[in-house]
Design an enzyme around this catalytic site. Structure first.
Site, PDB file in Angstrom:
ATOM      1  N   TRP A 165      23.089  41.717  60.983  1.00  0.00           N
ATOM      2  CA  TRP A 165      21.695  41.749  61.423  1.00  0.00           C
ATOM      3  C   TRP A 165      21.545  41.173  62.824  1.00  0.00           C
ATOM      4  O   TRP A 165      20.889  41.765  63.678  1.00  0.00           O
ATOM      5  CB  TRP A 165      20.840  40.965  60.432  1.00  0.00           C
ATOM      6  N   ASP A 246      26.069  22.473  65.620  1.00  0.00           N
ATOM      7  CA  ASP A 246      26.910  23.667  65.655  1.00  0.00           C
ATOM      8  C   ASP A 246      28.227  23.354  64.952  1.00  0.00           C
ATOM      9  O   ASP A 246      28.800  22.281  65.165  1.00  0.00           O
ATOM     10  CB  ASP A 246      27.148  24.085  67.106  1.00  0.00           C
TER      11      ASP A 246
END
Length: 533
Positions: A165, A246
């Site tokens: 996506w 992250d």
């Protein structure tokens, strides 16, 4: 580059007619932060500014339904003299997407909003330097809206679906800058999925990649280190950016806690390939789901990517020539001359601020460093060309902006602009709300808007978005709300070969009848009954 169309007009043009939404865009003033890439031992950190952008999209009040946030995305922008990094930090939906009343068969509303928002922030920054858009795709139940996973209408994509996506959504941004009609700009997308080989990673590429030339692909399975770091011979510790929250940043910090020698080298990992291989064994990348790391690299004014080392040398030559020309018109000792010398020397550390030179600053909150030094006045001694020295005192953020060559007048801002501390308070407030159910979601939305007004002192917040895009009727495509009916005509039952007699094609006065099946007629004398035994 002057500012282009407003975010409100861009969103209206991207959304279908009939869509009515409310947009809330909050941003922060740029403030000093830690460099994304760790410097070598004894070297100075690269001067870096960070600003945050948060876009919330809400469904308007309609009858008994109160206003509710349905989508949100946060993008952090890091700027240094050689590179601008747009980091998609978080994106989430609350489970109330049905309130947007999107037409059936229309493109993804959230995809259109995110690609439009990214383009709005990206476009003006392409006039200055190389720009990279970075994100990691990791499937989780909720990121920005606590309790939203309890809403039965929230659809959470699995790991593979989410990576695909994001690739499709950002491919729309990539293609805007690879079109021959656009100004010259080399743009490529780079994807790494730890634990997947080249063939498996290629399956995540968007469908448009199949039409790209094999000699000039737009989508590549790689980490573009030579496009992000000038000196790629450094140890791997200095070749991977440390972005907030992250997975690879957490791995870097774990490795740093183990051992770092005087050359900036780890004991266990010696190469960048080993780093990415070991990433596949990290819990975040191996706990039954995949994580995709994506980089879109834009090189404005270039037909092909040059390494960052070449670009930096070119910039230094251009800056030296500009300085030589400017020095003829500047009077010695003038404030203009001193500021220019300051920007060239890059002496940007603030007294007792922890400094952007300090690589060991805590990285738990970007706003902490920025808020502490944002309004600080610093005094730097600058070489004026003789035995004497001149001292100037200007805000640190202003010094950094001049050093990095940022023109704030050309940078897009939010409808509400607050400082880093206020933004952190707003983020903490949102993460303490509850979006489980209509009533709680509406109350949380109202409280969040009021919190923005309280922090900023603004009288109003939010701008309406009315969709203007007319969807072209799809030709030959099945309608989403009508079942397809297959009508079979001209079907003949198969018969035994010894009972078939071909009497020739059906004909008329004008020749064969088009579109009609051939009819075989058997005369009565040719039909024999089977003799019973």
């Amino acid at each position: 580059m002057p500012l282009g169309p407003s975010l409100q007009s861009r969103l209206a043009a991207a959304l279908p007619v009939g869509i009515s939404l409310q947009a809330y865009h909050v941003s922060t003033t740029p403030s000093p932060t830690n460099a994304l890439f760790a410097p070598l031992p004894g070297e100075q950190s690269e001067a870096t500014l960070c600003e945050s952008h948060f876009l919330g999209i809400a469904s308007p009040q309609d009858g008994d339904h109160k206003e509710v946030l349905v989508y949100a995305v946060e993008i952090l922008i890091f700027t240094n003299p050689s590179l601008t990094t747009l980091f998609v930090s978080k994106a989430d939906s609350s489970g109330f997407s049905s309130r947007t009343n999107a037409p059936k068969g229309s493109p993804s509303i959230v995809g259109s909003i995110i690609s439009t928002f990214v383009q709005f922030l990206l476009e003006p920054r392409l006039a200055k330097s190389r720009v990279v858009l970075s994100l990691f795709a990791r499937s989780q139940n909720q990121y920005l809206f606590p309790g939203s996973i309890e809403n039965p209408t929230k659809h959470v994509l699995d790991d593979r679906q989410l990576i695909k996506w994001w690739c499709r959504v950002l491919d729309d941004v990539l293609r805007l800058h690879t079109d021959s009609k656009s100004p010259a700009c080399k743009a490529t997308a780079h994807l790494l999925v730890p634990g997947c080989d080249k063939a498996e990673t290629k399956a995540f590429f968007p469908p448009s990649s199949r039409s790209d030339s094999p000699s000039d692909p737009r989508w590549i399975n790689s980490y573009p280190v030579e496009l992000l770091v000038a000196d790629t011979t450094k140890p791997p510790r200095h070749l991977v950016p440390r972005l907030p929250d992250d997975p690879k940043s957490r791995f870097l910090e774990d490795l740093d806690g183990d051992f770092v020698d005087e050359h900036g080298q780890w004991r266990s990992l010696k190469t960048l390939d080993q780093f990415w291989e070991m990433m596949s064994y990290r819990q975040e990348c191996s706990a039954g789901r995949l994580v995709g790391f994506l980089w879109l690299v834009f090189s404005p004014g270039q037909s092909t990517h040059a390494s960052l080392d070449v670009l930096e040398k070119s910039d230094k030559v251009g800056l030296s020539n500009e300085t030589a020309i400017q020095s003829k018109s500047d009077t010695p000792g003038s404030s203009h001359s001193s500021e220019r010398d300051l920007s060239l020397h890059g002496s940007l550390s603030a007294p007792n601020s922890g400094g952007i030179e300090n690589d060991r600053l805590p990285r738990d909150s970007l706003s902490t460093t920025g808020s502490r030094t944002e309004s600080a006045a610093v005094a730097d001694v600058v070489d004026s060309g003789d035995s004497k020295s001149s001292t100037i005192s200007v805000p640190l953020t202003e010094q950094l902006a001049k050093f990095i060559n940022i023109d704030h007048a050309t940078q897009p801002e939010g409808e509400i602009v607050i400082n880093a501390d206020q933004y952190q308070s707003l983020t903490d407030y949102l993460l303490q709300t509850d979006f489980a159910g209509d009533h709680l979601a509406a109350e949380s939305t109202r409280g969040w808007v009021q919190k923005v007004l309280e922090l900023s002192g603004a009288a109003a917040f939010g701008c309406p978005i009315l969709g203007e895009r007319t969807l072209a009727p799809s030709s030959g495509v099945q309608q989403m709300d009508a079942p397809q009916v297959n009508v079979l005509t001209g079907i003949r039952k198969k018969r035994k070969a010894d009972n078939i007699v071909d009497s020739g094609p059906a004909s008329s006065a004008n020749g064969p009848v088009s579109g009609q099946p051939t009819v075989n007629t058997l005369s009565a004398g040719l039909v024999r009954k089977k003799v019973k035994s």
